[in-house]
Design a protein around this motif. Structure first.
Motif, PDB file in Angstrom:
ATOM      1  N   THR A  31     -10.586 -48.705  64.454  1.00 51.55           N
ATOM      2  CA  THR A  31     -10.648 -47.223  64.841  1.00 51.55           C
ATOM      3  C   THR A  31      -9.663 -46.577  63.586  1.00 51.55           C
ATOM      4  OG1 THR A  31     -10.466 -47.574  67.004  1.00 51.55           O
ATOM      5  CG2 THR A  31      -9.543 -45.538  66.050  1.00 51.55           C
ATOM      6  N   LEU A  32      -8.865 -47.394  62.894  1.00 47.90           N
ATOM      7  CA  LEU A  32      -8.024 -46.999  61.799  1.00 47.90           C
ATOM      8  C   LEU A  32      -8.753 -46.936  60.672  1.00 47.90           C
ATOM      9  CD1 LEU A  32      -4.618 -48.716  62.701  1.00 47.90           C
ATOM     10  CD2 LEU A  32      -5.122 -46.490  63.082  1.00 47.90           C
ATOM     11  N   LEU A  33      -9.610 -47.926  60.348  1.00 49.68           N
ATOM     12  CA  LEU A  33     -10.370 -48.128  59.207  1.00 49.68           C
ATOM     13  C   LEU A  33     -11.537 -46.980  59.194  1.00 49.68           C
ATOM     14  CD1 LEU A  33     -10.753 -52.029  58.939  1.00 49.68           C
ATOM     15  CD2 LEU A  33      -9.752 -50.383  57.350  1.00 49.68           C
ATOM     16  N   GLN A  34     -11.909 -46.901  60.253  1.00 48.00           N
ATOM     17  CA  GLN A  34     -13.078 -45.681  60.490  1.00 48.00           C
ATOM     18  C   GLN A  34     -12.448 -44.288  60.215  1.00 48.00           C
ATOM     19  OE1 GLN A  34     -14.198 -46.452  64.495  1.00 48.00           O
ATOM     20  NE2 GLN A  34     -16.267 -47.628  63.866  1.00 48.00           N
ATOM     21  N   ILE A 431     -14.632 -52.709  57.873  1.00 45.34           N
ATOM     22  CA  ILE A 431     -15.055 -52.357  59.062  1.00 45.34           C
ATOM     23  C   ILE A 431     -16.014 -53.501  59.603  1.00 45.34           C
ATOM     24  CG2 ILE A 431     -16.064 -50.754  60.338  1.00 45.34           C
ATOM     25  CD1 ILE A 431     -14.852 -48.516  58.857  1.00 45.34           C
ATOM     26  N   THR A 432     -17.043 -53.851  58.622  1.00 50.05           N
ATOM     27  CA  THR A 432     -18.162 -54.618  59.111  1.00 50.05           C
ATOM     28  C   THR A 432     -17.632 -56.024  59.443  1.00 50.05           C
ATOM     29  OG1 THR A 432     -19.906 -53.549  57.615  1.00 50.05           O
ATOM     30  CG2 THR A 432     -20.132 -55.631  58.258  1.00 50.05           C
ATOM     31  N   ALA A 439     -17.012 -59.143  67.536  1.00 47.08           N
ATOM     32  CA  ALA A 439     -18.138 -59.690  68.113  1.00 47.08           C
ATOM     33  C   ALA A 439     -17.854 -61.037  68.543  1.00 47.08           C
ATOM     34  CB  ALA A 439     -19.443 -59.577  67.447  1.00 47.08           C
ATOM     35  N   VAL A 440     -17.163 -61.860  67.783  1.00 44.63           N
ATOM     36  CA  VAL A 440     -17.121 -63.375  68.112  1.00 44.63           C
ATOM     37  C   VAL A 440     -15.945 -63.438  69.124  1.00 44.63           C
ATOM     38  CG1 VAL A 440     -15.989 -65.563  67.428  1.00 44.63           C
ATOM     39  CG2 VAL A 440     -17.924 -64.300  65.823  1.00 44.63           C
ATOM     40  N   VAL A 441     -15.011 -62.547  68.961  1.00 44.82           N
ATOM     41  CA  VAL A 441     -14.104 -62.738  70.132  1.00 44.82           C
ATOM     42  C   VAL A 441     -14.241 -62.137  71.640  1.00 44.82           C
ATOM     43  CG1 VAL A 441     -11.708 -61.490  70.731  1.00 44.82           C
ATOM     44  CG2 VAL A 441     -11.890 -62.368  68.520  1.00 44.82           C
ATOM     45  N   GLN A 442     -15.413 -61.141  71.439  1.00 44.60           N
ATOM     46  CA  GLN A 442     -15.980 -60.814  72.715  1.00 44.60           C
ATOM     47  C   GLN A 442     -16.788 -61.770  73.221  1.00 44.60           C
ATOM     48  OE1 GLN A 442     -19.175 -57.507  72.363  1.00 44.60           O
ATOM     49  NE2 GLN A 442     -17.948 -56.554  73.971  1.00 44.60           N
TER      50      GLN A 442
END
Length: 478
Positions: A31-34, A431-432, A439-442
């Motif tokens: 969010t901070l990076l976005q 961000i990517t 995605a891996v953590v999820q």
């Protein structure tokens, strides 16, 4: 005793809710990076706007370096119905006395009348050649004669059509009145050298010297005993005029070259001289000076807006604190308020009506500017002088060169934009990477909590079995 916990066992474990909340915590850096990307993009857009406005200022400054801006002329005539005129840049200003004694005209011939629609009655041909008449003597031009065939059954209309299709340099038509036809032929162009001769030949190729019958009626040629055939309605003539007492002429009613840059369009013979006045065109350079001031003001206003801080809202504009933007503003102000090239009549823009205001913009004092236009060569020098160095160059030339350098490859504006694009690319790459890691953590969390849900269900089943066994044992002991 039953092993229990909220959401465990037969009640089910809300794995989605648990994982979503945990992932949300892990995603806070994204969010901070976005947010950082949005800010960089906003800054890039702001610089894009300034770059466009800087280009507009560059173009406006360049137009003041164009020689044609300062050499523009306007022309007027005291008798425009007789003498009109056009002028090009650089024409010598002055008043010219023009008298017109003759307008250019084309040769026109007409045949004797014949019964409308009747045949010519004899076959042959007409040879048409352009050239010049001197009295009754004809001198042919460089082009060869063009032959037009005539059939005995041809009417004047047939012959006129064939003449027109021959492209011989004359135009033919038929006039009908009172049941009679006349062939009218006119030179396609005006001027003494665009006269024409028409020789008639019979069907054996013998020249017809009798212009009273058949094809001979359509001739206009001298066979030694005078001109035979058609009558002359109008001779081919050049225009004739005098400009300040000097005789000039042309094959058309347009005189060029008598005065450099001035074209005279002769329309009537005059009874008294017309005065043609050529004066400096002040409207063109005035409009370009105003356009320069407008472009400068738009850029300055944009920089001021994009670098300001609003204390009421505690909000900073996109370029607030950006040293490149403030440096751009400072450099332009120094050029605009600085001294012009040395040795000139005018040393500063304020002297010719471009007055710097408190907010840094320029206000055009039209009275001062109009007065300076009367001394256009010195005004041009203030804007456009090319002294070989910045200090000796005109102010518009300095602005153009500065804008060109700033927007060019390696310039301040281009470099700033390039650096921002690089930062945006790098930030988006972060961000990517972060999204890939999340995605891996999820996936891992889903696996862990699904396994936990399964294990809790098994433990609850085992708990129920143990409870039943204990109950059975207690009954047996009793």
């Amino acid at each position: 005793m039953t092993i229990s916990s909220p959401g465990i066992g037969s009640n089910g474990l809300d794995v989605n809710a648990i994982v979503t909340k945990l992932v949300a915590v892990e995603s806070q850096p994204i969010t901070l990076l976005q947010s950082k990307s949005s800010k960089i993009q906003s800054t890039i857009s702001s610089w894009g706007s300034l770059k466009s406005q800087l280009s507009t200022l560059q173009d406006a400054a360049a137009s003041l370096l164009d020689k044609s801006t300062w050499a523009a002329r306007t022309v007027s005539s005291s008798n425009s119905s007789a003498v009109a005129a056009t002028v090009t840049s650089g024409a010598l200003a002055g008043n010219y006395s023009v008298s017109v004694s003759q307008l250019a005209q084309s040769q026109t011939n007409s045949s004797a009348s014949v019964t409308a629609g009747s045949a010519i009655g004899s076959a042959g041909r007409l040879d048409i050649q352009l050239g010049q008449w001197s009295g009754s003597t004809f001198t042919g031009g460089s082009a060869a004669a063009i032959s037009v065939a005539v059939n005995a059954t041809d009417t004047l209309t047939d012959i006129a059509n064939r003449i027109n299709n021959s492209k011989a340099g004359i135009n033919a038509s038929v006039v009908t009145s009172g049941g009679q036809d006349k062939l009218i032929v006119r030179g396609a162009n005006t001027g003494a050298s665009n006269g024409f001769q028409i020789q008639a030949f019979d069907d054996t190729g013998t020249a017809i010297t009798d212009g009273s019958t058949g094809v001979g009626k359509l001739a206009y040629a001298n066979h030694g005993s005078g001109i035979v055939g058609m009558g002359l309605s109008q001779a081919a003539k050049d225009s004739a005029a005098t400009v300040d007492g000097v005789a000039v002429s042309s094959s058309t009613n347009q005189i060029t070259g008598a005065v450099s840059g001035l074209t005279l369009n002769l329309q009537q013979v005059t009874t008294s001289p017309a005065t043609v006045s050529v004066v400096a065109d002040t409207a063109t350079p005035t409009s370009k000076v105003n356009a320069f001031a407008t472009a400068y003001n738009q850029l300055v206003s944009s920089i001021r807006t994009l670098t300001k801080y609003d204390p009421a809202t505690k909000a900073a504009a996109a370029l607030q604190g950006d040293s490149t933007a403030t440096g751009l503003q400072t450099a332009l102000r120094q050029i605009i308020t600085g001294a012009g090239p040395s040795g000139g009549t005018y040393s500063r823009l304020s002297e010719v009506g471009l007055e710097t205001q408190q907010d840094g913009t320029l206000k055009v004092n039209s009275t001062k500017l109009s007065a300076a236009m009367a001394n256009s060569s010195n005004l041009e020098a203030l804007f456009a002088a090319n002294g070989g160095s910045s200090a000796d160059n005109g102010i518009a030339r300095r602005v153009r060169d500065f804008a060109m350098a700033a927007n060019g490859t390696g310039g301040n504006v281009s470099s700033r934009t390039t650096n921002l694009q690089t930062a945006l690319t790098r930030n988006n790459a972060d961000i990517t990477k972060m999204q890939d890691r999340i995605a891996v953590v999820q996936a891992r969390l889903y696996k862990q909590y699904n396994t936990l849900d399964t294990n809790l269900t098994s433990l609850n089943s085992l708990s129920s079995l143990v409870t039943q066994q204990i109950t059975t044992w207690n009954k047996s002991s009793s």
